[in-house]
Scaffold this motif. Structure first.
Motif, PDB file in Angstrom:
ATOM      1  N   PRO A 236     110.751  41.933  -5.139  1.00 58.98           N
ATOM      2  CA  PRO A 236     112.152  42.159  -5.504  1.00 58.98           C
ATOM      3  C   PRO A 236     112.741  40.939  -6.217  1.00 58.98           C
ATOM      4  N   GLU A 237     113.654  41.181  -7.133  1.00 64.71           N
ATOM      5  CA  GLU A 237     114.236  40.098  -7.938  1.00 64.71           C
ATOM      6  C   GLU A 237     114.863  39.017  -7.065  1.00 64.71           C
ATOM      7  N   ASN A 238     115.520  39.394  -5.981  1.00 68.71           N
ATOM      8  CA  ASN A 238     116.168  38.398  -5.124  1.00 68.71           C
ATOM      9  C   ASN A 238     115.172  37.563  -4.313  1.00 68.71           C
ATOM     10  N   GLN A 239     113.891  37.944  -4.316  1.00 67.90           N
ATOM     11  CA  GLN A 239     112.872  37.177  -3.611  1.00 67.90           C
ATOM     12  C   GLN A 239     111.894  36.492  -4.564  1.00 67.90           C
ATOM     13  N   MET A 240     112.102  36.654  -5.860  1.00 67.00           N
ATOM     14  CA  MET A 240     111.171  36.099  -6.839  1.00 67.00           C
ATOM     15  C   MET A 240     111.175  34.571  -6.831  1.00 67.00           C
ATOM     16  N   HIS A 241     112.353  33.953  -6.778  1.00 64.22           N
ATOM     17  CA  HIS A 241     112.411  32.492  -6.813  1.00 64.22           C
ATOM     18  C   HIS A 241     111.642  31.858  -5.648  1.00 64.22           C
ATOM     19  N   PRO A 242     111.901  32.250  -4.398  1.00 62.55           N
ATOM     20  CA  PRO A 242     111.103  31.657  -3.317  1.00 62.55           C
ATOM     21  C   PRO A 242     109.611  31.982  -3.443  1.00 62.55           C
ATOM     22  N   TYR A 243     109.293  33.165  -3.928  1.00 57.43           N
ATOM     23  CA  TYR A 243     107.887  33.538  -4.092  1.00 57.43           C
ATOM     24  C   TYR A 243     107.202  32.599  -5.083  1.00 57.43           C
ATOM     25  N   LEU A 244     107.883  32.341  -6.205  1.00 60.07           N
ATOM     26  CA  LEU A 244     107.320  31.453  -7.227  1.00 60.07           C
ATOM     27  C   LEU A 244     107.185  30.022  -6.723  1.00 60.07           C
ATOM     28  N   MET A 245     108.130  29.573  -5.917  1.00 61.58           N
ATOM     29  CA  MET A 245     108.150  28.184  -5.468  1.00 61.58           C
ATOM     30  C   MET A 245     107.354  27.923  -4.190  1.00 61.58           C
ATOM     31  N   ILE A 246     106.902  28.980  -3.549  1.00 60.45           N
ATOM     32  CA  ILE A 246     106.126  28.803  -2.313  1.00 60.45           C
ATOM     33  C   ILE A 246     104.702  29.342  -2.480  1.00 60.45           C
ATOM     34  N   GLU A 247     104.583  30.616  -2.795  1.00 67.52           N
ATOM     35  CA  GLU A 247     103.258  31.239  -2.842  1.00 67.52           C
ATOM     36  C   GLU A 247     102.399  30.748  -4.010  1.00 67.52           C
ATOM     37  N   CYS A 248     103.003  30.608  -5.180  1.00 66.50           N
ATOM     38  CA  CYS A 248     102.216  30.162  -6.339  1.00 66.50           C
ATOM     39  C   CYS A 248     101.685  28.739  -6.160  1.00 66.50           C
ATOM     40  N   PRO A 249     102.520  27.766  -5.731  1.00 65.36           N
ATOM     41  CA  PRO A 249     101.970  26.432  -5.491  1.00 65.36           C
ATOM     42  C   PRO A 249     100.888  26.403  -4.406  1.00 65.36           C
ATOM     43  N   ARG A 250     101.004  27.282  -3.417  1.00 65.22           N
ATOM     44  CA  ARG A 250      99.945  27.366  -2.394  1.00 65.22           C
ATOM     45  C   ARG A 250      98.605  27.730  -3.017  1.00 65.22           C
ATOM     46  N   MET A 251      98.654  28.610  -4.009  1.00 64.39           N
ATOM     47  CA  MET A 251      97.420  29.017  -4.679  1.00 64.39           C
ATOM     48  C   MET A 251      96.837  27.876  -5.514  1.00 64.39           C
ATOM     49  N   LEU A 252      97.685  27.041  -6.085  1.00 64.89           N
ATOM     50  CA  LEU A 252      97.237  25.947  -6.936  1.00 64.89           C
ATOM     51  C   LEU A 252      96.779  24.721  -6.149  1.00 64.89           C
ATOM     52  N   PHE A 253      97.289  24.558  -4.940  1.00 65.97           N
ATOM     53  CA  PHE A 253      97.087  23.318  -4.200  1.00 65.97           C
ATOM     54  C   PHE A 253      95.630  22.900  -3.996  1.00 65.97           C
ATOM     55  N   PRO A 254      94.721  23.765  -3.615  1.00 64.73           N
ATOM     56  CA  PRO A 254      93.335  23.302  -3.419  1.00 64.73           C
ATOM     57  C   PRO A 254      92.731  22.675  -4.686  1.00 64.73           C
ATOM     58  N   TYR A 255      93.075  23.196  -5.843  1.00 60.77           N
ATOM     59  CA  TYR A 255      92.553  22.672  -7.102  1.00 60.77           C
ATOM     60  C   TYR A 255      93.216  21.339  -7.435  1.00 60.77           C
ATOM     61  N   LEU A 256      94.502  21.268  -7.189  1.00 70.69           N
ATOM     62  CA  LEU A 256      95.244  20.039  -7.400  1.00 70.69           C
ATOM     63  C   LEU A 256      94.716  18.929  -6.491  1.00 70.69           C
ATOM     64  N   ARG A 257      94.459  19.265  -5.246  1.00 68.17           N
ATOM     65  CA  ARG A 257      93.917  18.292  -4.291  1.00 68.17           C
ATOM     66  C   ARG A 257      92.576  17.736  -4.772  1.00 68.17           C
ATOM     67  N   ARG A 258      91.738  18.604  -5.301  1.00 69.38           N
ATOM     68  CA  ARG A 258      90.433  18.162  -5.792  1.00 69.38           C
ATOM     69  C   ARG A 258      90.576  17.216  -6.981  1.00 69.38           C
ATOM     70  N   ILE A 259      91.490  17.522  -7.883  1.00 70.21           N
ATOM     71  CA  ILE A 259      91.713  16.656  -9.046  1.00 70.21           C
ATOM     72  C   ILE A 259      92.171  15.275  -8.590  1.00 70.21           C
ATOM     73  N   VAL A 260      93.115  15.208  -7.653  1.00 65.09           N
ATOM     74  CA  VAL A 260      93.608  13.926  -7.140  1.00 65.09           C
ATOM     75  C   VAL A 260      92.465  13.141  -6.502  1.00 65.09           C
ATOM     76  N   SER A 261      91.641  13.802  -5.738  1.00 64.12           N
ATOM     77  CA  SER A 261      90.497  13.148  -5.095  1.00 64.12           C
ATOM     78  C   SER A 261      89.522  12.595  -6.125  1.00 64.12           C
ATOM     79  N   ASP A 262      89.176  13.413  -7.107  1.00 64.37           N
ATOM     80  CA  ASP A 262      88.214  12.988  -8.132  1.00 64.37           C
ATOM     81  C   ASP A 262      88.763  11.850  -8.986  1.00 64.37           C
TER      82      ASP A 262
END
Length: 181
Positions: free
Chosen positions: A116-142
């Protein structure tokens, strides 16, 4: 037998149901769906300040991590770009000079539906970064390892708490601006 002669008003499964459910009520929403279409490094900078200044790293490191988030709608229907911006600084405890500094801007492109449109902002700011985090963590480590330091393994980031803190900060800023002086 009387039990066999009773009828009920429940529709059979193959009968058509009225639009919007019983009594015109809205149908339950479908589950949100997310697909990662791509991920990429927008910007990456790593400086080994200790080596540049000819200093040896002596003592226990003190690591500071700052996280920023951005999200924007793309021109394609249902597509969004979400970026996690990290600013990581390493210092020796008790010293003011950094021994290294890293800036990473890591983004993903997502196809999102059934949110729903009223839930899109929290979804983008919470769920999407969760999906990216493991890859980001690996880059920082490397990158920290390749930069001459032990691999830096970031702790998990609580994106829900990060989001709530930002909403609270913005609300306080708005109420502070609205007060007459």
């Amino acid at each position: 037998m009387a039990d066999e002669d009773q009828t009920t008003d429940t529709p059979k499964t193959d009968e058509a149901k009225p639009e919007g459910g019983p009594n015109g009520a809205a149908q339950p929403q479908q589950m949100p769906q997310m697909q990662v279409l791509g991920q990429f490094i927008r910007d990456l900078s790593f400086e080994n300040v200790a080596v540049q200044k000819g200093r040896a790293m002596e003592g226990q490191p003190d690591i500071s991590v700052k996280v920023g988030l951005e999200a924007k709608k793309r021109s394609a229907e249902g597509q969004y770009e979400v970026a996690v911006k990290l600013n990581v600084t390493g210092k020796v405890k008790g010293a003011d000079e950094p021994i290294f500094a890293m800036e990473l801007d890591y983004a993903g492109v997502f196809a999102i539906s059934n949110v729903p449109e009223n839930q899109m902002h929290p979804y983008l700011m919470i769920e999407c970064p969760r999906m990216l985090f493991p890859y980001l963590r690996r880059i920082v480590s490397d990158v920290s390892r390749d930069g001459g330091f032990p691999p830096l393994n970031l702790e998990n980031i609580d994106f829900v708490a990060l989001y709530r803190n930002e909403v609270t900060r913005r609300m306080q800023a708005e109420t502070g601006q609205q007060k007459p002086s």
